[in-house]
Design a protein around this motif. Structure first.
Motif, PDB file in Angstrom:
ATOM      1  N   TRP A  93       0.845  -1.200   0.000  1.00  0.00           N
ATOM      2  CA  TRP A  93       0.000   0.000   0.000  1.00  0.00           C
ATOM      3  C   TRP A  93       0.891   1.265   0.000  1.00  0.00           C
ATOM      4  CZ3 TRP A  93      -0.416  -4.466   2.887  1.00  0.00           C
ATOM      5  CH2 TRP A  93      -1.419  -5.335   2.495  1.00  0.00           C
ATOM      6  N   VAL A  94       0.543   2.276   0.824  1.00  0.00           N
ATOM      7  CA  VAL A  94       1.493   3.406   0.977  1.00  0.00           C
ATOM      8  C   VAL A  94       1.584   3.705   2.469  1.00  0.00           C
ATOM      9  CG1 VAL A  94       2.149   5.736   0.285  1.00  0.00           C
ATOM     10  CG2 VAL A  94       0.659   4.384  -1.209  1.00  0.00           C
ATOM     11  N   HIS A  95       2.554   3.086   3.116  1.00  0.00           N
ATOM     12  CA  HIS A  95       2.737   3.304   4.553  1.00  0.00           C
ATOM     13  C   HIS A  95       4.072   3.989   4.785  1.00  0.00           C
ATOM     14  CE1 HIS A  95      -0.626   0.706   5.108  1.00  0.00           C
ATOM     15  NE2 HIS A  95      -0.323   0.289   6.318  1.00  0.00           N
ATOM     16  N   ALA A 190      -7.828   7.595  -9.606  1.00  0.00           N
ATOM     17  CA  ALA A 190      -7.846   8.333  -8.337  1.00  0.00           C
ATOM     18  C   ALA A 190      -8.152   7.400  -7.170  1.00  0.00           C
ATOM     19  CB  ALA A 190      -8.895   9.436  -8.398  1.00  0.00           C
ATOM     20  N   HIS A 191      -7.732   7.800  -5.993  1.00  0.00           N
ATOM     21  CA  HIS A 191      -7.981   7.011  -4.779  1.00  0.00           C
ATOM     22  C   HIS A 191      -9.475   7.034  -4.428  1.00  0.00           C
ATOM     23  CE1 HIS A 191      -7.755   5.836  -0.510  1.00  0.00           C
ATOM     24  NE2 HIS A 191      -6.650   5.205  -0.881  1.00  0.00           N
ATOM     25  N   ALA A 192      -9.924   5.950  -3.821  1.00  0.00           N
ATOM     26  CA  ALA A 192     -11.345   5.803  -3.487  1.00  0.00           C
ATOM     27  C   ALA A 192     -11.827   6.837  -2.470  1.00  0.00           C
ATOM     28  CB  ALA A 192     -11.587   4.395  -2.953  1.00  0.00           C
ATOM     29  N   CYS A 245      -1.828  13.813  -7.315  1.00  0.00           N
ATOM     30  CA  CYS A 245      -0.379  14.024  -7.300  1.00  0.00           C
ATOM     31  C   CYS A 245       0.230  12.801  -6.615  1.00  0.00           C
ATOM     32  CB  CYS A 245      -0.070  15.308  -6.538  1.00  0.00           C
ATOM     33  SG  CYS A 245       1.673  15.621  -6.390  1.00  0.00           S
ATOM     34  N   GLY A 246       0.416  11.738  -7.382  1.00  0.00           N
ATOM     35  CA  GLY A 246       0.879  10.474  -6.821  1.00  0.00           C
ATOM     36  C   GLY A 246      -0.298   9.512  -6.747  1.00  0.00           C
ATOM     37  N   SER A 247      -0.513   8.765  -7.835  1.00  0.00           N
ATOM     38  CA  SER A 247      -1.667   7.849  -7.825  1.00  0.00           C
ATOM     39  C   SER A 247      -1.326   6.599  -7.022  1.00  0.00           C
ATOM     40  CB  SER A 247      -2.059   7.471  -9.257  1.00  0.00           C
ATOM     41  OG  SER A 247      -1.004   6.764  -9.865  1.00  0.00           O
ATOM     42  N   VAL A 248      -2.348   6.046  -6.400  1.00  0.00           N
ATOM     43  CA  VAL A 248      -2.108   4.949  -5.460  1.00  0.00           C
ATOM     44  C   VAL A 248      -1.628   3.689  -6.176  1.00  0.00           C
ATOM     45  CG1 VAL A 248      -4.545   4.240  -5.438  1.00  0.00           C
ATOM     46  CG2 VAL A 248      -3.095   3.711  -3.485  1.00  0.00           C
ATOM     47  N   ASN A 249      -2.062   3.459  -7.406  1.00  0.00           N
ATOM     48  CA  ASN A 249      -1.628   2.252  -8.110  1.00  0.00           C
ATOM     49  C   ASN A 249      -0.197   2.351  -8.593  1.00  0.00           C
ATOM     50  OD1 ASN A 249      -3.829   0.534  -7.988  1.00  0.00           O
ATOM     51  ND2 ASN A 249      -4.861   1.586  -9.664  1.00  0.00           N
ATOM     52  N   VAL A 272      -6.535  18.891  -5.117  1.00  0.00           N
ATOM     53  CA  VAL A 272      -5.471  17.934  -5.424  1.00  0.00           C
ATOM     54  C   VAL A 272      -5.345  16.924  -4.288  1.00  0.00           C
ATOM     55  CG1 VAL A 272      -3.002  17.611  -5.844  1.00  0.00           C
ATOM     56  CG2 VAL A 272      -4.169  19.565  -6.862  1.00  0.00           C
ATOM     57  N   ASP A 273      -5.386  15.640  -4.667  1.00  0.00           N
ATOM     58  CA  ASP A 273      -5.054  14.575  -3.721  1.00  0.00           C
ATOM     59  C   ASP A 273      -3.551  14.345  -3.830  1.00  0.00           C
ATOM     60  OD1 ASP A 273      -4.415  12.239  -2.450  1.00  0.00           O
ATOM     61  OD2 ASP A 273      -6.092  11.071  -3.240  1.00  0.00           O
ATOM     62  N   GLY A 274      -2.839  14.831  -2.805  1.00  0.00           N
ATOM     63  CA  GLY A 274      -1.378  14.684  -2.801  1.00  0.00           C
ATOM     64  C   GLY A 274      -0.953  13.818  -1.639  1.00  0.00           C
ATOM     65  N   ALA A 275      -1.741  12.785  -1.344  1.00  0.00           N
ATOM     66  CA  ALA A 275      -1.554  11.992  -0.118  1.00  0.00           C
ATOM     67  C   ALA A 275      -0.072  11.747   0.176  1.00  0.00           C
ATOM     68  CB  ALA A 275      -2.311  10.670  -0.232  1.00  0.00           C
ATOM     69  N   PHE A 276       0.644  11.178  -0.802  1.00  0.00           N
ATOM     70  CA  PHE A 276       2.094  11.032  -0.577  1.00  0.00           C
ATOM     71  C   PHE A 276       2.891  11.958  -1.484  1.00  0.00           C
ATOM     72  CE2 PHE A 276       0.669   7.662  -3.456  1.00  0.00           C
ATOM     73  CZ  PHE A 276       1.534   7.790  -4.531  1.00  0.00           C
ATOM     74  N   GLY A 277       2.361  12.185  -2.720  1.00  0.00           N
ATOM     75  CA  GLY A 277       3.151  12.900  -3.717  1.00  0.00           C
ATOM     76  C   GLY A 277       3.399  14.359  -3.390  1.00  0.00           C
ATOM     77  N   HIS A 304       2.061  11.048   7.570  1.00  0.00           N
ATOM     78  CA  HIS A 304       2.405   9.692   8.025  1.00  0.00           C
ATOM     79  C   HIS A 304       2.885   8.799   6.885  1.00  0.00           C
ATOM     80  CE1 HIS A 304      -2.271   9.066   7.838  1.00  0.00           C
ATOM     81  NE2 HIS A 304      -1.761   8.775   6.674  1.00  0.00           N
ATOM     82  N   LYS A 305       2.884   9.322   5.681  1.00  0.00           N
ATOM     83  CA  LYS A 305       3.413   8.520   4.567  1.00  0.00           C
ATOM     84  C   LYS A 305       4.876   8.893   4.340  1.00  0.00           C
ATOM     85  CE  LYS A 305      -0.886   7.266   2.240  1.00  0.00           C
ATOM     86  NZ  LYS A 305      -1.980   7.752   3.073  1.00  0.00           N
ATOM     87  N   TRP A 306       5.121   9.860   3.462  1.00  0.00           N
ATOM     88  CA  TRP A 306       6.525  10.086   3.061  1.00  0.00           C
ATOM     89  C   TRP A 306       7.307  10.969   4.033  1.00  0.00           C
ATOM     90  CZ3 TRP A 306       7.250  10.497  -2.976  1.00  0.00           C
ATOM     91  CH2 TRP A 306       8.158   9.507  -3.373  1.00  0.00           C
TER      92      TRP A 306
HETATM   93  C1  LIG Z   1      -3.314   8.709  -3.433  1.00  0.00           C
HETATM   94  C2  LIG Z   1      -3.941   8.465  -2.097  1.00  0.00           C
HETATM   95  N1  LIG Z   1      -4.981   9.214  -1.697  1.00  0.00           N
HETATM   96  C3  LIG Z   1      -5.575   9.044  -0.508  1.00  0.00           C
HETATM   97  C4  LIG Z   1      -5.149   8.084   0.363  1.00  0.00           C
HETATM   98  C5  LIG Z   1      -5.847   7.928   1.690  1.00  0.00           C
HETATM   99  O1  LIG Z   1      -5.004   8.434   2.683  1.00  0.00           O
HETATM  100  P1  LIG Z   1      -5.234   8.094   4.243  1.00  0.00           P
HETATM  101  O2  LIG Z   1      -5.010   6.622   4.336  1.00  0.00           O
HETATM  102  O3  LIG Z   1      -4.194   8.890   4.947  1.00  0.00           O
HETATM  103  O4  LIG Z   1      -6.611   8.481   4.596  1.00  0.00           O
HETATM  104  C6  LIG Z   1      -4.076   7.267   0.008  1.00  0.00           C
HETATM  105  C7  LIG Z   1      -3.613   6.193   0.899  1.00  0.00           C
HETATM  106  O5  LIG Z   1      -2.740   5.431   0.585  1.00  0.00           O
HETATM  107  C8  LIG Z   1      -3.448   7.463  -1.251  1.00  0.00           C
HETATM  108  O6  LIG Z   1      -2.415   6.727  -1.639  1.00  0.00           O
END
Ligand SMILES: Cc1ncc(COP(=O)(O)O)c(C=O)c1O
Length: 484
Positions: A93-95, A190-192, A245-249, A272-277, A304-306
């Motif tokens: 995942w992205v931890h 995009a992330h869910a 900005c950084g897709s989860v897949n 913008v979803d920049g969760a990690f990117g 808590h990611k990068w």
């Molecule tokens: C691109 C992206 N958006 C959103 C999320 C959700 O983030 P969170 O788990 O901090 O709620 C993630 C989690 O991996 C992600 O990679």
């Protein structure tokens, strides 16, 4: 009249504080030692170990009134059974992987035990200073505002509710959406959490149009433009576009400049979803690729990611405090500000999100940046990208492996291939390899689908990972594949 105070009499005193502070100090030191031992040996042993029933049973809470020693022993028994993200070969995942020094900030925050919903105290000021640091990092204007939250999922809900209410002149706070056919757009990659936010703010997930991606897995701007035109013609009210900005897949970055231009031309809110990117902004390598992020109306991202802040900590930044307050501010009598005293101070965090009581997450984020510095944290991000590129090179030169997509940042998706296997059997084989890597405690990648093919997905947001860990992963993937 009582001759003694029952609240302090040794016979009847009822308190949760220790009776013997010296004994408590010894307990705390022993627990700290156990925690440090775990972290000092993060590189050793299995990546993940299933939680054994006998340890689980100790948490059933059938027994109360355990002695402090029994409680501490049970707590210590838990330490080997994390998700595995403190280990250098956790790639799922992205931890983020956390830091030992964050433990100290967590101890300080626990000792303060501050409720950061509002009021006039140190934690509120520290959070404001941190949000301001973020504002400057992303070149947001002075009028921006922000809040430290549990993670990007919560940040996204706050951002999208602000966007919705801004579009409806904030009347939606009392009237609801009143049949307005608001629709928004994001990429199929995009992330869910974006669809979930649409659900939670009452628009429904169908109101989020998933725009197909180009071959490089970025939102197709031409198809986006077309979808907006079709929706307008059909009587819908397009109000938002959410870039990734950084897709989860696959770790790809949408063309943020193009999205910002389109949002302005079409009068859409640009989220913008920049969760990690987004924190790629700290990396000299990635920063130029994030151009356009500074034009977002809202940005959701995680520490808590990068940034390796211990779970959990994320952030919502909005371009306009006026909009942010417009969507959330509500100060009933019992939460009114005063000019002086504990109820003084400007905007309270409760005015920027759905939570009133909240902990002091900002402290561990502050401590991480203060101790390690933005440059070093950024260099570690760049190193993870180099490691993903190294892994991809090794995969390309190994005939039994197939790289499923060029590496964009820190995610590498590949699979084992074998002549004569059907597409379904190849998917099964690769899924089983991932399960075996996890069960055998060797490494913890996760899976996803890339262009329909089941991928072994390796995400490297880990400051402990070395190239030797990636070599081992490939060696063991080939071994398990040959055994299956
Ligand atoms: C691109 C992206 N958006 C959103 C999320 C959700 O983030 P969170 O788990 O901090 O709620 C993630 C989690 O991996 C992600 O990679």
């Amino acid at each position: 009249m009582l001759s003694h105070d029952p609240d302090t009499s040794p016979r009847t005193a009822l308190s949760l504080d220790p009776e013997d502070w010296a004994a408590f100090r010894a307990r705390a030191h022993a627990m700290l030692d156990a925690a440090i031992d775990k972290m000092a040996t993060a590189r050793e042993g299995r990546v993940w170990t299933p939680f054994p029933d006998e340890v689980r049973d100790r948490f059933a809470l059938e027994e109360t009134g355990l002695s402090p020693d029994e409680v501490d022993e049970t707590l210590r028994a838990l330490l080997p059974y994390g998700v595995g993200n403190t280990h250098p070969r956790f790639f799922g995942w992205v931890h983020g992987s956390g830091t030992p020094s964050n433990l100290l900030a967590d101890i300080t925050a626990a000792a303060l035990n501050a409720n950061t919903g509002g009021r006039n105290h140190a934690a509120i000021e520290v959070e404001r200073l941190l949000v301001d640091w973020c504002r400057r990092l992303f070149s947001f204007p002075d009028a921006a505002s922000g809040l430290i939250v549990s993670g990007t999922s919560m940040a996204t809900i706050i951002a999208l509710k602000t966007a919705r209410d801004a579009r409806l002149g904030f009347a939606s706070r009392t009237d609801g959406v009143c049949g307005r056919k608001l629709v928004g757009y994001t990429s199929a990659e995009a992330h869910a959490c974006i669809a979930r936010a649409f659900d939670m703010i009452g628009l429904g997930t169908d109101a989020l149009r998933k725009v197909p991606v180009t071959r490089d897995h970025r939102m197709d701007i031409a198809l986006l433009t077309q979808a907006i035109a079709e929706d307008r013609a059909a009587g819908f009210d397009p109000f938002l576009v959410a870039g990734t900005c950084g897709s989860v897949n696959a770790g790809t970055i949408d063309d943020l400049e193009a999205l910002a231009d389109l949002a302005r031309a079409q009068q859409l809110w640009f989220h913008v979803d920049g969760a990690f990117g987004a924190l790629g902004m700290l990396s000299d390598r990635l920063r130029p690729r994030l151009k356009g992020l500074e034009r977002a109306d809202s940005l959701a991202f995680d520490f808590h990611k990068w940034l390796h802040v211990n779970y959990d900590a994320g952030c919502i930044l909005t371009r306009s405090e006026r909009d942010h307050l417009g969507a959330f501010s509500d100060r009933p009598d019992y939460l009114k500000s005063a000019d002086r005293g504990l109820a003084a101070g400007g905007t309270w965090p409760v005015e920027l999100g759905p939570e009133l009581s909240r902990g002091f997450r900002a402290l561990k984020v502050w401590a991480q940046i203060a101790e390690h510095g933005a440059d070093k944290l950024g260099a570690l991000i760049t190193r993870n990208c180099d490691q993903a590129a190294y892994l991809a090179d090794r995969i390309v030169e190994t005939p039994a492996l197939e790289l499923l997509l060029p590496v964009s940042m820190q995610i590498c998706c590949f699979r084992l291939v074998r002549d004569g296997l059907s597409a379904t059997d190849l998917d099964r084989l690769n899924a089983e390899i991932v399960v075996q890597l996890q069960l055998q405690g060797i490494a913890a990648p996760s899976t996803t689908r890339i262009d329909g093919k089941l991928a072994i997905r390796v995400n490297i947001t880990n400051h402990r990972t070395r190239r030797e860990d990636l070599d081992l992963l490939l060696r063991e993937t080939l071994r398990i594949g040959a055994e299956l």
